[in-house]
Design an enzyme around this catalytic site. Sequence first.
Site, PDB file in Angstrom:
ATOM      1  N   GLY A  16       0.834  -1.068   0.174  1.00  0.00           N
ATOM      2  CA  GLY A  16      -0.067   0.099   0.333  1.00  0.00           C
ATOM      3  C   GLY A  16       1.039   0.724   0.280  1.00  0.00           C
ATOM      4  N   GLY A 114       5.671 -15.349  -0.301  1.00  0.00           N
ATOM      5  CA  GLY A 114       5.823 -16.530  -1.497  1.00  0.00           C
ATOM      6  C   GLY A 114       6.082 -15.969  -2.550  1.00  0.00           C
ATOM      7  N   MET A 116       3.639 -15.851  -4.629  1.00  0.00           N
ATOM      8  CA  MET A 116       1.846 -15.905  -5.331  1.00  0.00           C
ATOM      9  C   MET A 116       0.758 -14.737  -5.438  1.00  0.00           C
ATOM     10  SD  MET A 116       1.456 -19.358  -3.253  1.00  0.00           S
ATOM     11  CE  MET A 116      -0.062 -20.090  -4.988  1.00  0.00           C
ATOM     12  N   GLU A 352      -3.225 -24.311  -1.644  1.00  0.00           N
ATOM     13  CA  GLU A 352      -1.637 -23.628  -1.753  1.00  0.00           C
ATOM     14  C   GLU A 352      -0.873 -25.302  -1.819  1.00  0.00           C
ATOM     15  OE1 GLU A 352       0.372 -20.173  -0.710  1.00  0.00           O
ATOM     16  OE2 GLU A 352       2.102 -21.077  -1.221  1.00  0.00           O
ATOM     17  N   HIS A 437      -1.743 -14.030   6.608  1.00  0.00           N
ATOM     18  CA  HIS A 437      -2.674 -12.862   5.679  1.00  0.00           C
ATOM     19  C   HIS A 437      -3.505 -12.107   6.361  1.00  0.00           C
ATOM     20  CE1 HIS A 437      -2.443 -16.012   1.893  1.00  0.00           C
ATOM     21  NE2 HIS A 437      -0.781 -15.510   2.203  1.00  0.00           N
ATOM     22  N   ASN A 475      -4.092 -14.950  -2.425  1.00  0.00           N
ATOM     23  CA  ASN A 475      -3.363 -14.677  -1.419  1.00  0.00           C
ATOM     24  C   ASN A 475      -3.529 -12.978  -1.800  1.00  0.00           C
ATOM     25  OD1 ASN A 475      -2.773 -17.591  -2.824  1.00  0.00           O
ATOM     26  ND2 ASN A 475      -0.987 -17.758  -1.520  1.00  0.00           N
TER      27      ASN A 475
END
Length: 496
Positions: A16, A114, A116, A352, A437, A475
């Site tokens: 952000g 990771g 992703m 995942e 997350h 993700n």
Amino acid sequence: GDGAHVPVLVIGTGYGGSVTALRLAQAGVDVHMLEMGQAWETPGSDGKIFPNTRTPDYRSYWLRTRTKQPLSNFLGFPLDKDVPRHAGILDAEEFAGITVYQGRGIGGGSLVNGGMAVTPRREHFGSVLPSVNPAEMYDVYYPRANAELGVNHVDPAWWETVDCYQYARVGRKHAQRSNFAFTLVPNVYDMNYMKQEAAGTATKSAVDGEILYGNNHGKKSLPKTYLARARATGRVRITPLHRVTSVTRAGTRYAIVVEQLDTSGNVTATKTVTADRVFFAAGSVGTSKLLTKLKATGALPNLNGEIGKGWGDNGNVMCGRANHLWDPTGTVQTSIPTAGIDNWAAGGAFAEVAPLPTGIETWASFYLSITKNPNRAQFTWNAAANRVDLSWQTAWKQPSITMAKTIFDKINSKEGTIYRTDLFGAYKIWGDHLTYHPLGGAVLNKATDNHGRLHGYPGLYVVDGALIPGNTTVNPFVTITALAERNIERIIAEDL
Ligand code: FAD
């Protein structure tokens, strides 16, 4: 320095914050970014900037004296070890009911994650950001975020044959034998570089298991993408090892209190600066903790009652399966995941297929599932303890376990296999104590208007994962980036 004034201050240098800084600078605004972590530009005594996943050291953890590895055990042996207290790269931040892993340093979570890079399926977007028009996101801001982040796809033909993705192919075989949809997912790791690593023509990084504590080569983290372009404008200054502790009104401006840290985490100076506008980009937990404290202690009393609410863990839950001897997952496993089992529509889970880059054959398949967990927690100010608490309870992961089981119970029954019980402590199947997350805590269109302007304070904005109400179905960082692109475009057009 102490007493300085800047037009725009950005707190934090993750997704952000990086989007915000680049776009403001391109619009001609001078931006100062403060980051409590290190710059991660100088090699350690081993000649490398970042330590390997298999050998965590003083660089690995944020101000801890003992590692707290997400996979705490292996074959019954605890893996954690003592380390010197240091401003390391991965924060395992402990609340009463959950440990929240986050990146610390210039680049935030992009340093440790990771890579992703998944855009949610459009039919699910209404549950991700209900107040945002999907057309503008899927036509403009998701494509823009993907392009700027350098999202790329693994070459499917190479993926089919290379040793380091054997674990993923075993994951696919088992998923497909149980009739689950299996998809290759995009990543920001440079897939051409990984090909060279596997071929032995480039220094090994992902193929040597680098993840979690930084990546020395192929990952296109924010310092190589958004932040590089932001710095190239000449209008963005980034100061590491500076932690914001307060923001208050000072006439028409804001006064920001900042602690300077040394690499052991000691406060070496406290400074006050002023800014016309302040962008909170400290991550879901960092931004929520600051705003919750500032509202409760009277520093920013006009923030509304939505501050601290709507926090979720993106339904993260981990597990391992024990494979038969004829299904080895490989001694060499690249740390960059490229594949997942999609049972979201039917069972509320997207799993995942994750690496276990131990360097030895484990006969284990390892999965990080993202699930549709409906539980949401709240941050509150604990005046007696002088800290912000989070109301999440470990038992709130039960819906996630139930959803993940829609995939793995079926695969185990089809394959005649069982869950691993040695990865998270003795006889523990589910990694239900953590999330990678964190999302929410200053939710869009609730704590802020529909573009991230905080209610009650013109010139204060939230621009990070705190805006997203707890779940992205996949993700999260592509969605955090795309939302920041959308919001800053409007803010530049209307507020500057
Ligand atoms: P962050 O990236 O967390 O950035 C916030 C920054 O603010 C940090 O650098 C922090 O140090 C700084 N900060 C905090 N408080 C202060 C303060 N008071 N003063 C100054 N600075 C402060 N997501 C995906 O999409 N794909 C993946 O494959 C993936 N894998 C992950 C693996 C791991 C191990 C982890 C931990 C996360 C992973 N994530 C992944 C999640 C992703 O990294 C985050 O969702 C993302 O980084 C959040 O972006 P953000 O801009 O909200 O904040």
